[in-house]
Structure formats: structure tokens, C-alpha cells
Design a protein around this motif. Sequence first.
Motif, PDB file in Angstrom:
ATOM      1  N   VAL A 211     -38.131  20.398  26.235  1.00 40.97           N
ATOM      2  CA  VAL A 211     -37.726  19.175  26.927  1.00 40.97           C
ATOM      3  C   VAL A 211     -36.480  19.453  27.773  1.00 40.97           C
ATOM      4  CG1 VAL A 211     -36.228  18.247  25.093  1.00 40.97           C
ATOM      5  CG2 VAL A 211     -37.459  16.686  26.596  1.00 40.97           C
ATOM      6  N   GLU A 212     -36.443  18.880  28.973  1.00 43.93           N
ATOM      7  CA  GLU A 212     -35.355  19.175  29.916  1.00 43.93           C
ATOM      8  C   GLU A 212     -34.240  18.135  29.814  1.00 43.93           C
ATOM      9  OE1 GLU A 212     -34.527  19.494  34.760  1.00 43.93           O
ATOM     10  OE2 GLU A 212     -36.463  18.776  34.006  1.00 43.93           O
ATOM     11  N   LEU A 213     -33.003  18.610  29.646  1.00 44.25           N
ATOM     12  CA  LEU A 213     -31.832  17.735  29.756  1.00 44.25           C
ATOM     13  C   LEU A 213     -31.390  17.760  31.212  1.00 44.25           C
ATOM     14  CD1 LEU A 213     -29.513  15.989  28.710  1.00 44.25           C
ATOM     15  CD2 LEU A 213     -28.312  18.078  28.059  1.00 44.25           C
ATOM     16  N   LYS A 214     -31.547  16.629  31.896  1.00 46.72           N
ATOM     17  CA  LYS A 214     -31.241  16.566  33.324  1.00 46.72           C
ATOM     18  C   LYS A 214     -29.747  16.371  33.576  1.00 46.72           C
ATOM     19  CE  LYS A 214     -35.789  14.697  34.546  1.00 46.72           C
ATOM     20  NZ  LYS A 214     -36.166  15.716  35.558  1.00 46.72           N
ATOM     21  N   GLU A 215     -29.137  15.461  32.822  1.00 52.19           N
ATOM     22  CA  GLU A 215     -27.704  15.201  32.993  1.00 52.19           C
ATOM     23  C   GLU A 215     -27.198  14.347  31.840  1.00 52.19           C
ATOM     24  OE1 GLU A 215     -26.708  12.379  36.228  1.00 52.19           O
ATOM     25  OE2 GLU A 215     -28.869  12.147  36.516  1.00 52.19           O
ATOM     26  N   VAL A 216     -25.879  14.195  31.776  1.00 53.38           N
ATOM     27  CA  VAL A 216     -25.237  13.321  30.792  1.00 53.38           C
ATOM     28  C   VAL A 216     -24.613  12.167  31.561  1.00 53.38           C
ATOM     29  CG1 VAL A 216     -23.480  13.171  28.977  1.00 53.38           C
ATOM     30  CG2 VAL A 216     -24.747  15.308  29.312  1.00 53.38           C
ATOM     31  N   VAL A 217     -24.867  10.925  31.121  1.00 49.33           N
ATOM     32  CA  VAL A 217     -24.283   9.757  31.794  1.00 49.33           C
ATOM     33  C   VAL A 217     -23.497   8.928  30.781  1.00 49.33           C
ATOM     34  CG1 VAL A 217     -26.087   9.669  33.560  1.00 49.33           C
ATOM     35  CG2 VAL A 217     -26.367   8.332  31.480  1.00 49.33           C
ATOM     36  N   VAL A 218     -22.594   8.093  31.289  1.00 53.41           N
ATOM     37  CA  VAL A 218     -21.718   7.322  30.396  1.00 53.41           C
ATOM     38  C   VAL A 218     -21.871   5.824  30.628  1.00 53.41           C
ATOM     39  CG1 VAL A 218     -19.987   9.130  30.110  1.00 53.41           C
ATOM     40  CG2 VAL A 218     -19.801   7.561  32.034  1.00 53.41           C
ATOM     41  N   GLY A 219     -21.553   5.062  29.566  1.00 49.01           N
ATOM     42  CA  GLY A 219     -21.557   3.608  29.649  1.00 49.01           C
ATOM     43  C   GLY A 219     -20.165   3.097  29.981  1.00 49.01           C
ATOM     44  N   ASN A 220     -19.847   1.888  29.497  1.00 48.69           N
ATOM     45  CA  ASN A 220     -18.551   1.273  29.796  1.00 48.69           C
ATOM     46  C   ASN A 220     -17.400   1.965  29.074  1.00 48.69           C
ATOM     47  OD1 ASN A 220     -19.745  -0.641  31.437  1.00 48.69           O
ATOM     48  ND2 ASN A 220     -20.126  -2.043  29.729  1.00 48.69           N
ATOM     49  N   HIS A 221     -17.688   2.584  27.950  1.00 45.48           N
ATOM     50  CA  HIS A 221     -16.652   3.241  27.161  1.00 45.48           C
ATOM     51  C   HIS A 221     -17.010   4.710  26.998  1.00 45.48           C
ATOM     52  CE1 HIS A 221     -15.611  -0.887  26.158  1.00 45.48           C
ATOM     53  NE2 HIS A 221     -16.863  -1.059  25.763  1.00 45.48           N
ATOM     54  N   LEU A 222     -16.011   5.533  26.722  1.00 42.96           N
ATOM     55  CA  LEU A 222     -16.276   6.951  26.495  1.00 42.96           C
ATOM     56  C   LEU A 222     -17.121   7.170  25.246  1.00 42.96           C
ATOM     57  CD1 LEU A 222     -13.005   8.857  27.459  1.00 42.96           C
ATOM     58  CD2 LEU A 222     -15.236   8.958  28.565  1.00 42.96           C
TER      59      LEU A 222
ATOM     60  N   GLN B 178     -28.376  24.955  28.608  1.00 41.76           N
ATOM     61  CA  GLN B 178     -28.623  26.383  28.836  1.00 41.76           C
ATOM     62  C   GLN B 178     -30.110  26.719  28.863  1.00 41.76           C
ATOM     63  OE1 GLN B 178     -26.572  28.240  25.592  1.00 41.76           O
ATOM     64  NE2 GLN B 178     -24.553  27.574  26.259  1.00 41.76           N
ATOM     65  N   LEU B 179     -30.927  25.880  28.214  1.00 42.93           N
ATOM     66  CA  LEU B 179     -32.345  26.209  28.040  1.00 42.93           C
ATOM     67  C   LEU B 179     -33.188  25.616  29.160  1.00 42.93           C
ATOM     68  CD1 LEU B 179     -32.564  25.463  24.204  1.00 42.93           C
ATOM     69  CD2 LEU B 179     -32.370  27.713  25.280  1.00 42.93           C
ATOM     70  N   ARG B 180     -33.992  26.447  29.786  1.00 44.52           N
ATOM     71  CA  ARG B 180     -34.901  25.980  30.833  1.00 44.52           C
ATOM     72  C   ARG B 180     -36.258  26.649  30.646  1.00 44.52           C
ATOM     73  NH1 ARG B 180     -32.224  22.328  31.188  1.00 44.52           N
ATOM     74  NH2 ARG B 180     -31.001  21.479  32.910  1.00 44.52           N
ATOM     75  N   HIS B 181     -37.232  25.876  30.204  1.00 43.40           N
ATOM     76  CA  HIS B 181     -38.575  26.419  29.965  1.00 43.40           C
ATOM     77  C   HIS B 181     -39.574  25.274  30.056  1.00 43.40           C
ATOM     78  CE1 HIS B 181     -42.011  28.143  27.746  1.00 43.40           C
ATOM     79  NE2 HIS B 181     -41.524  29.312  28.118  1.00 43.40           N
ATOM     80  N   PRO B 182     -40.773  25.515  30.581  1.00 45.63           N
ATOM     81  CA  PRO B 182     -41.765  24.437  30.728  1.00 45.63           C
ATOM     82  C   PRO B 182     -42.143  23.758  29.415  1.00 45.63           C
ATOM     83  CG  PRO B 182     -42.467  26.421  31.909  1.00 45.63           C
ATOM     84  CD  PRO B 182     -41.257  26.800  31.140  1.00 45.63           C
ATOM     85  N   ASN B 183     -41.981  24.463  28.288  1.00 47.99           N
ATOM     86  CA  ASN B 183     -42.380  23.897  26.995  1.00 47.99           C
ATOM     87  C   ASN B 183     -41.195  23.465  26.138  1.00 47.99           C
ATOM     88  OD1 ASN B 183     -44.729  26.382  27.402  1.00 47.99           O
ATOM     89  ND2 ASN B 183     -45.355  24.238  27.307  1.00 47.99           N
TER      90      ASN B 183
ATOM     91  N   MET C 286     -33.163  12.768  29.956  1.00 52.85           N
ATOM     92  CA  MET C 286     -34.098  13.848  29.674  1.00 52.85           C
ATOM     93  C   MET C 286     -35.433  13.606  30.373  1.00 52.85           C
ATOM     94  SD  MET C 286     -33.111  14.257  25.660  1.00 52.85           S
ATOM     95  CE  MET C 286     -32.967  16.013  25.672  1.00 52.85           C
ATOM     96  N   GLY C 287     -36.179  14.679  30.550  1.00 52.48           N
ATOM     97  CA  GLY C 287     -37.518  14.550  31.117  1.00 52.48           C
ATOM     98  C   GLY C 287     -38.373  13.653  30.239  1.00 52.48           C
TER      99      GLY C 287
END
Length: 254
Positions: free
Chosen positions: A71-82, A64-69, A89-90
Motif C-alpha cells: 500500500v502506498e503512503l502518498k503524504e501526511v496531512v494535519v487537522g486543526n491541531h498537531l 521508504q517502501l515503493r512496490h506495486p504490492n 494512502m492509496g
Amino acid sequence: QLGRCRSVKEFEKLNRIGEGTYGIVYRARDTLTDETVALKKVRMDNEKDGMPISSLREITLLLQLRHPNIVELKEVVVGNHLESIFLVMGYCEQDLASLLENMQTPFSEAQVKCIILQVLKGLQYLHENYVIHRDLKVSNLLMTDKGCVKIADFGLARTYGMPPKPMTPKVVTLWYRAPELLLGMTTQTTSIDMWAMGCILAELQPHKPLLPGTSEIHQIDLIVQLLGTPNENIWPGFSKLPLVSQYTLRKQPY
């Protein structure tokens, strides 16, 4: 939604760069975009019921948070298991704690102003969006090679409202913990972040912590030595704090 998440195999881990409140952090390369990112593995120790609530809170807030100061969460990725979940992150080249430790000459007054102004802008954005960070310290402030400072590690962050809901006072690293938390107050406001900011400001120029307590009672004593013994006149409600009766505070002029 996890069904739409990319695989962590699409990222090349370059090196381990640290460990946050709730997970290990790697520097990595996104093989699709060639971008350097920070890859934070969510810690799943002893979690029988899926992702820890602390990680869910951090993901929900950062999306939800977007601000230059901040840290940006770009996406969530998964490994072989849940159970193997990573936050993309940036990437920031360093944190302020490492910088303070390795710098040959102290920050100039102008540099301190520049750093603090950026953190305050990020903090203002958080507080305007009813978020308390609750773990501000120099190691949670990241800096890019262009001098942009970003607030990181939202594992302890909470949203707040009016009236404030009770929360555990056992938050914020000891050296940066506000006196009301040390004295057991469970209703928390933006003031606990502002206290931590004052401690950070005082640390940046001399390159040493302002209040390096070794225990909670020692931390309270250091605060009293610096600022004087609190009382009802200067701190209304002080005598009603849950743990006040457990401590004998030194008599120090205010």
C-alpha cells in the motif's frame, strides 16, 4: 515536516471503511486532484509526548517502501491541531477478509495462485529491504477492483539485521502466529511472516482459518495436531525456547 503538510480540510471524507492497528480509516476525495484515497487518522490515545512511536515507525517505513504490492503512503496531512494527523494512502476497494466473508463461491485455484503470488512479491521486496511485517493476515491484505493485492497496516512492522535484536513475541494475530513466537522466542526473522503466509494460503480456498486458536495454549495444540510434536531432530534449538517447559505438548507423530 509538519510545517509543509497540507490540511485535512482539502479532503472530503466519504465514509468510514475500517480500523487498522493504530488508527481509523476513511474513504476520502482529494479536492485538488479529485482522486479517491484512504485517509488514516493516527490514533493519539493517552499520548502526552506527541505522536505514538508505532505511527512514526509506520510512516518512516512506508515513505521508504515503493512496490506495486505494498500500500502506498502518498503524504501526511494535519487537522486543526498537531495531535490530529492523517496518512493519505492509496485506496483499495476491499480487503481479503471481507471478500472471503461475502463471496458466494470459493476462490478458484488460479485465483488463489494469483493472490498469493502478488503477496509473495510484496513480501520478497520487504524482506530484501530488511523489513518484517509481523502482522500478516487476510484483513491486512487489500485488493483493488482490478485485482491488484497490496500488503497494508505496517503498525507492527520492524526493520531487522544480523544478529537479530530482541523483540516482543506478542505480535501477529493469534491464528497466524508462528510457533516460535508462541513459545517465547524474542529474536524474530522473516520466518514469522512466512508462517503467516502459509496460514493465509491454507485459508483462501476453504474460506476458513487453518488454525483458529482461542488461546495461546490452544493455538500451540492445533499446530501440534496438524504438524506433529516438535523435537530437537526436526527443530534444532526447540528445547531451549523460553516457554517450552511451561507446556505439556500432546504426543503426535511428526
